[in-house]
Design a protein around this motif. Structure first.
Motif, PDB file in Angstrom:
ATOM      1  N   ASN A 271      36.406  -7.339  -1.123  1.00 55.61           N
ATOM      2  CA  ASN A 271      36.343  -6.199  -0.212  1.00 55.61           C
ATOM      3  C   ASN A 271      35.277  -5.245  -0.719  1.00 55.61           C
ATOM      4  O   ASN A 271      34.719  -5.424  -1.800  1.00 55.61           O
ATOM      5  N   GLU A 272      35.001  -4.220   0.072  1.00 55.07           N
ATOM      6  CA  GLU A 272      33.912  -3.303  -0.264  1.00 55.07           C
ATOM      7  C   GLU A 272      34.165  -2.587  -1.586  1.00 55.07           C
ATOM      8  O   GLU A 272      33.261  -2.441  -2.410  1.00 55.07           O
TER       9      GLU A 272
ATOM     10  N   ASP B 292      27.269 -11.395  -2.424  1.00 53.84           N
ATOM     11  CA  ASP B 292      27.854 -11.251  -1.093  1.00 53.84           C
ATOM     12  C   ASP B 292      26.783 -11.411  -0.023  1.00 53.84           C
ATOM     13  O   ASP B 292      26.061 -10.475   0.295  1.00 53.84           O
TER      14      ASP B 292
ATOM     15  N   LEU C 294      28.017  -6.417   2.419  1.00 52.03           N
ATOM     16  CA  LEU C 294      28.859  -5.246   2.600  1.00 52.03           C
ATOM     17  C   LEU C 294      28.236  -3.979   2.023  1.00 52.03           C
ATOM     18  O   LEU C 294      28.424  -2.885   2.548  1.00 52.03           O
ATOM     19  N   LEU C 295      27.482  -4.140   0.912  1.00 48.81           N
ATOM     20  CA  LEU C 295      26.848  -2.987   0.268  1.00 48.81           C
ATOM     21  C   LEU C 295      25.337  -3.160   0.211  1.00 48.81           C
ATOM     22  O   LEU C 295      24.678  -2.617  -0.660  1.00 48.81           O
TER      23      LEU C 295
ATOM     24  N   LYS D  98      31.842  -2.854  -4.916  1.00 46.22           N
ATOM     25  CA  LYS D  98      31.194  -1.648  -5.429  1.00 46.22           C
ATOM     26  C   LYS D  98      31.488  -1.472  -6.911  1.00 46.22           C
ATOM     27  O   LYS D  98      30.607  -1.108  -7.695  1.00 46.22           O
TER      28      LYS D  98
END
Length: 274
Positions: free
Chosen positions: A204-205, A47, A51-52, A209
């Motif tokens: 998405n997050e 990504d 996001l992370l 994760k």
């Protein structure tokens, strides 16, 4: 999705250097290697938006107040670059304040001495009274032995710097591969490494994760197109997820993600306009 996969599959599969992780560290490594003359570099990330990523989620603090020589030297050079290029880093030299309880005060004073004598970095030592005079809004000081303040340190914009490093790296021929989730690492020869990646666009997050925190030793059913990337050199720059990559490569890394900064404010006498 089909168009995305076809674009990703069009990238060349063989590189000289493969870098896992496109945050500040991975992007900087790629840029500096390319600037030193290295060719055919690929930076691999699940990504690119981060996001992370620690590069996106950190507060942007830059400090030279470390306890290890190599950390102090690296931080000092980084701060020098940040301060000389505020337009591309967003750097503000606002200093770094540490508050210490009695159990750690001696180690704080030892650090101040170490930084001054070995690295020529001045750090101010503040008594509780001097701390209150410098920062009167800090009114809970009964459990403090004192504070230290490093005027050399400051804040910068991690996203701004990361994008600058990526742009400059791309100008030098570095490729950044989006949506490449490293699923396996093979070392068939002493001078050869193979990464097996799934080509899955970031969703998405929560989904990202789950991927990052999954056990790499547990086989998972492929849910996207796969591609093998080969290279002569491999750099693990996955930040808080470096331990996961290390397991795939075949070594242990004592790195794990942790939330480091929590600020609690008690706003007194706030008047809200109706």
């Amino acid at each position: 999705k089909r168009r995305y996969d076809s674009i990703m599959a069009a990238h060349p599969k063989t590189f000289d250097t493969l870098i896992i992780g496109a945050g500040l560290l991975g992007s900087s490594t790629a840029y500096h290697l390319a600037r030193m003359g290295a060719k055919n570099i690929a930076v691999v990330d699940a990504d690119l938006a981060g996001l992370l990523s620690s590069s996106e989620l950190n507060a942007g603090g830059a400090r030279a107040t470390w306890d290890q020589d190599i950390n102090v030297q690296l931080a000092r050079e980084s701060i020098r670059f940040l301060a000389e290029n505020p337009e591309i880093t967003g750097y503000r030299p606002c200093g770094y304040l540490w508050m210490w309880d009695p159990s750690k005060w001696d180690s704080a004073l030892h650090r101040v001495k170490f930084l001054k004598q070995k690295h020529g970095i001045d750090v101010d030592v503040l008594s509780v009274k001097a701390l209150q005079e410098k920062t009167p809004f800090i009114d809970k000081t009964e459990d403090l032995a004192g504070a230290t303040f490093s005027p050399l340190d400051g804040l910068f914009n991690p996203n701004l710097l990361k994008n600058y490093l990526r742009d400059e790296a791309r100008k030098l021929g570095v490729e950044f591969l989006e949506g490449h989730r490293v699923k396996a690492v093979a070392l068939p020869k002493a001078d050869h490494v193979e990464l097996t990646c799934e080509l899955i666009p970031p969703k998405n997050e929560s989904e990202l994760k789950d991927f990052y925190e999954s056990d790499p030793a547990v086989p998972q059913k492929a849910s996207g197109q796969t591609q093998t990337l080969t290279g002569k050199f491999l750099v693990n720059a996955a930040g808080p997820w470096a331990a996961r990559m290390a397991k795939l490569i075949g070594y242990e890394s004592p790195v794990f993600p942790v939330r480091r900064q929590v600020s609690i404010f008690d706003v007194r006498g706030l008047r809200v306009a109706s």
